[in-house]
Design a protein around this motif. Structure first.
Motif, PDB file in Angstrom:
ATOM      1  N   UNK A 149       0.841  -1.192   0.000  1.00  0.00           N
ATOM      2  CA  UNK A 149       0.000   0.000   0.000  1.00  0.00           C
ATOM      3  C   UNK A 149       0.876   1.241   0.000  1.00  0.00           C
ATOM      4  N   UNK A 187     -11.537  12.724  -9.950  1.00  0.00           N
ATOM      5  CA  UNK A 187     -11.250  12.322  -8.586  1.00  0.00           C
ATOM      6  C   UNK A 187     -10.548  13.456  -7.839  1.00  0.00           C
ATOM      7  N   UNK A 190     -13.137  16.032  -6.875  1.00  0.00           N
ATOM      8  CA  UNK A 190     -13.989  15.599  -5.755  1.00  0.00           C
ATOM      9  C   UNK A 190     -13.242  15.746  -4.425  1.00  0.00           C
ATOM     10  N   UNK A 340      -9.021  12.406   2.303  1.00  0.00           N
ATOM     11  CA  UNK A 340     -10.122  12.028   1.407  1.00  0.00           C
ATOM     12  C   UNK A 340      -9.718  10.831   0.556  1.00  0.00           C
ATOM     13  N   UNK A 342      -7.290   8.620   1.102  1.00  0.00           N
ATOM     14  CA  UNK A 342      -7.016   7.425   1.889  1.00  0.00           C
ATOM     15  C   UNK A 342      -8.315   6.693   2.241  1.00  0.00           C
ATOM     16  N   UNK A 343      -9.328   7.472   2.645  1.00  0.00           N
ATOM     17  CA  UNK A 343     -10.564   6.830   3.081  1.00  0.00           C
ATOM     18  C   UNK A 343     -11.445   6.397   1.914  1.00  0.00           C
ATOM     19  N   UNK A 344     -11.308   7.046   0.759  1.00  0.00           N
ATOM     20  CA  UNK A 344     -12.247   6.705  -0.305  1.00  0.00           C
ATOM     21  C   UNK A 344     -11.702   5.662  -1.265  1.00  0.00           C
ATOM     22  N   UNK A 345     -10.391   5.504  -1.358  1.00  0.00           N
ATOM     23  CA  UNK A 345      -9.899   4.479  -2.300  1.00  0.00           C
ATOM     24  C   UNK A 345      -8.467   4.050  -2.067  1.00  0.00           C
ATOM     25  N   UNK A 346      -7.824   4.548  -1.048  1.00  0.00           N
ATOM     26  CA  UNK A 346      -6.416   4.238  -0.755  1.00  0.00           C
ATOM     27  C   UNK A 346      -5.450   4.812  -1.779  1.00  0.00           C
ATOM     28  N   UNK A 347      -5.747   4.766  -3.065  1.00  0.00           N
ATOM     29  CA  UNK A 347      -4.774   5.342  -3.964  1.00  0.00           C
ATOM     30  C   UNK A 347      -4.850   4.854  -5.385  1.00  0.00           C
TER      31      UNK A 347
ATOM     32  N   UNK B 186     -11.708  -0.654  -0.902  1.00  0.00           N
ATOM     33  CA  UNK B 186     -12.251   0.543  -0.264  1.00  0.00           C
ATOM     34  C   UNK B 186     -13.157   1.337  -1.187  1.00  0.00           C
ATOM     35  N   UNK B 344     -17.562  10.185  -9.356  1.00  0.00           N
ATOM     36  CA  UNK B 344     -16.474  10.430  -8.423  1.00  0.00           C
ATOM     37  C   UNK B 344     -15.099  10.215  -9.036  1.00  0.00           C
TER      38      UNK B 344
END
Lengths: 503, 503
Positions: A149, A187, A190, A340, A342-347, B186, B344
């Motif tokens: 990650x 992205x 957003x 934002x 990290x919590x929505x898709x990690x990367x 995620x 998004x």
């Protein structure tokens, strides 16, 4: 006897009973059943005959016979160089297949013959060989730990390379620590909007006309979205002041869709506005790389780094299918944007990030830009010449940069009618109205002369000629102007060309 | 005379005045200035001496001298096989460099010697050669149009391959049209939760203990998150009924972090609950591919496709750096999930999606899974043996599948103290408490005996032995048990090994 077909092929049970009749028939029946009920799905690869024979403890000839039988029945197919696969449409019929699916597989493509849709780069020029090189280099260049990650801000290497590029080509002044890698413009937008909302910004101004759906995206982030008109010098900063917004999203280098660049005094005024209201400018820097006659206009980010969030991506420079972009932000917003992400898709994919960094560092990215810039310049020249021939001088605007232009139609022409007529001739495009902010369009209908937005990034010179001629015919038909014999012949020729050239 | 260094290298102006003194000095000064003020950024590649000489119309010897001077001064660096680059730390000091940056570049890595962190696959086994092959094949296999913006549901090809895989390996029954490709677990979870909120679901139940931050992610989507306890048979469905939630998120195949599989009667009861409350089960199917002794437990999705949303990704099977996953959803939720994705971020990289489809179709993905399964099995066996030797029998749980296990500590041991002591020995891990739902942990502290969660996916057999011995020493030290001579010698040996082996 039960043999698990588990090494060298999919994990699938084939149970053979050596006392229950011919083994070939047993194998055949079980494979057929597995394909019918989709335990083996379309296009899945089967083991070689040699391998399956070995796994099942039968002769190779038995398996060859089984495969030939299933091939004849249409359950499997043999492709040169890629072995044997399950067929896409087994004759027994899959257990579950929606009608829509069958239609999608069987109906011919209905794509337009000439597609002036806005925002598509030249997909035939995507540097695929360079990209494969870069991915291959990336697998060698990343450390083992970097395959895990990622840092949620993105690859350090790419952040350094991107900011170096932005400083060099766009006169920016961001550093790697101001940068967050994202999976593309949307992205990044957003994340930036959500962060502004957390910083207490409640209202954002958007260009009208402007890129589609940005109002929807702003509202999803919890912001109130208000329109600001665009004139021949870009966004009207005076009107922006009246909105009470503390944030604005705009396309200063090459306005979408009018094609104008934000004028020098407007740029100064905009930056002053941001300071006055403690505001934020979000810069959509989407095709600034492609300039033709004029000096490139530098990024607003370089002018006021404390107040500008610059968004960029490779969707226009490389391809949408390589989904990478970046947010360059004032330091106070960076932690929020990272959280934002990290919590929505990690990367974004770490391998792709390293590949892009290597592509840019190696000079291949710049070389690609120089190559496509010449392609776009040639297309632009054809577009200008054809538009002048068909519509008269001074009708085409916004050609100094980028991959789209605005074609002004005669007063009183209905954009929608022209677009609809052109569509029947296989020519796709949109009216300026298509880019208007819905609420503003209702309050103040058609404040400009009618116009069409013509994207020419993914249209060949030949297609441009045909497309413009068809549009001219559509305009003539819609305005009910008495068509002279030349015009009529031209329209007929355009139609004929369309019907005789395969899509 | 001004020469634009524009072909074969970055677009950078080098202006030479042939009457103003030695040309080498002029080039040197301008390059140094460009590096100092970051127009040329760290690690950017310079043209070869031959190329630059040609571009500037000077002798190659002049450029060689320039490069040697800048090399000696530390502005540039030469790397074998990759030409000359701008150095990461020019001695003149960049215009802008945050203190944190300098520290990051100069401080040695502080990674743990043995890292039992949960959820990291074996990064040394990532099939990079296969991935490069697949990307290269994908560039040949995609049509030109597919290099543009994708169908927001994702690549049709990958959706077919993924559902075929899920049917075959996980006993699922989804079809391509029920599938949305996402950039990992995620992102899929966020889209699914937002869609459930739009369908009127207000509360979701989460496993306690369970994966970290899912409560935060649920609240971001507008849902109320409530904990449900997990016992030796998995999620307590009776307690789930009491919550009034109409959605639940769980890890049925191998519970995170306790390692138990949801028992057969619980599975039936859970599915019945969903029907009773018109509810939805979100299945985090995260490491079901790695099973050892027991029969694999099929996906819940196959049991009740109308009520289960299954989420999968390749982060554990391939690598987090290949960021792809999928959502298999009942048809009524698919349009909402697709719209969330479209607004998004537009989508995942099209090239990577095609590469993954080809990797799975070609048999390389299955082959990779078989290879790493053997690696994990061997690590698991070492972990079991070492844990029994160090802590006695029956202490290690949840080993039937996956890449982590639960080590029960003696009653009264403080997880935090053990974790802290182990960290001083270079061993990283987390207590079970780390995975507790914050609110539930306050209401009902420590309902279970203390335990450590040990991820062994990315830890070698040798590291496992060292790590377990160090943990045993940490437990003994923390519990203040009178240590016998053997134990003391063992602890000292563990410490000695740590200090003499390089990280």
């Amino acid at each position: 006897m039960t043999v698990e077909w588990a090494r060298g092929g999919p994990d699938l049970l084939v149970a053979l009973d050596r006392d229950a009749g011919p083994l070939g028939i047993q194998i055949q029946d079980q494979l057929r059943a597995a394909i019918r009920d989709r335990r083996l799905g379309a296009r899945e690869r089967l083991p070689s005959t040699r391998r399956l024979a070995e796994l099942l403890g039968v002769s190779r000839g038995t398996v060859v016979d089984v495969y030939q039988q299933l091939l004849a029945e249409g359950y499997i197919e043999a492709a040169a160089g890629s072995g044997t696969r399950v067929a896409a449409m087994p004759s027994g019929g899959p257990v579950r297949q929606a009608p829509g699916d069958l239609a999608a597989l069987s109906s011919p493509s209905r794509a337009a013959v000439v597609d002036f849709e806005y925002g598509i780069p030249d997909l035939g020029s995507v540097p695929l060989t360079d990209w494969t090189w870069a991915v291959s280099e990336a697998t060698r260049s990343l450390t083992t730990a970097e395959l895990g990650d990622e840092d949620p801000a993105g690859s350090r290497h790419l952040r350094e390379v991107v900011t170096a590029y932005h400083r060099r080509v766009r006169s920016g002044c961001a550093a790697a620590q101001d940068t967050v890698v994202v999976s593309g413009f949307r992205q990044g937008l957003a994340f930036a909007l959500a962060t502004l909302a957390q910083h207490g910004i409640q209202r954002i101004a958007l260009e009208d006309p402007g890129p589609r759906e940005h109002d929807v995206i702003a509202r999803r982030a919890g912001l109130d979205a208000v329109p600001v008109p665009v004139d021949d010098h870009g966004l009207d900063v005076g009107r922006l002041r009246e909105t009470g917004a503390r944030a604005v999203l705009l396309t200063p280098a090459h306005q979408c869709p009018t094609g104008v660049a934000l004028g020098p005094s407007r740029r100064r005024d905009l930056v002053a506005w941001a300071d006055e209201v403690d505001g934020v400018i979000i810069e959509d820097d989407y095709d600034a790389e492609f300039r033709y006659d004029r000096q490139p206009v530098g990024s607003l980010q370089g002018l006021n780094p404390a107040r500008v969030i610059a968004l960029g991506s490779v969707s226009k420079t490389l391809a949408p299918a390589i989904r990478l972009g970046w947010v360059l932000a004032p330091p106070r917003f960076v932690p929020g944007i990272v959280e934002e992400k990290r919590l929505s898709c990690r990367g974004a994919p770490g391998l792709d990030q390293e590949a892009l960094a290597l592509l840019m560092e190696s000079g291949r990215f710049d070389r690609h830009l120089r190559r496509v810039r010449e392609i776009y310049r040639a297309r632009r020249d054809v577009l200008a010449a054809e538009a002048e021939a068909a519509f008269g001088p001074g009708r085409l605007h916004g050609l100094a940069a980028g991959c789209h232009a605005l074609l002004r139609l005669p007063d009183g022409t209905s954009e929608r009618a022209v677009v609809a007529t052109a569509a029947t001739m296989g020519v796709r495009g949109n009216g300026l109205d298509h880019y208007r902010f819905a609420a503003a369009a209702e309050a103040e209908p058609a404040p400009r002369p009618p116009a069409l937005v013509l994207g020419f990034g993914n249209v060949s010179e030949h297609q441009i000629s045909r497309g413009i001629r068809a549009l001219a015919a559509a305009v003539r038909r819609q305005t009910h102007a008495p068509a002279g014999p030349t015009q009529r012949a031209e329209a007929q020729a355009a139609l004929k060309r369309r019907t005789t050239t395969p899509a």
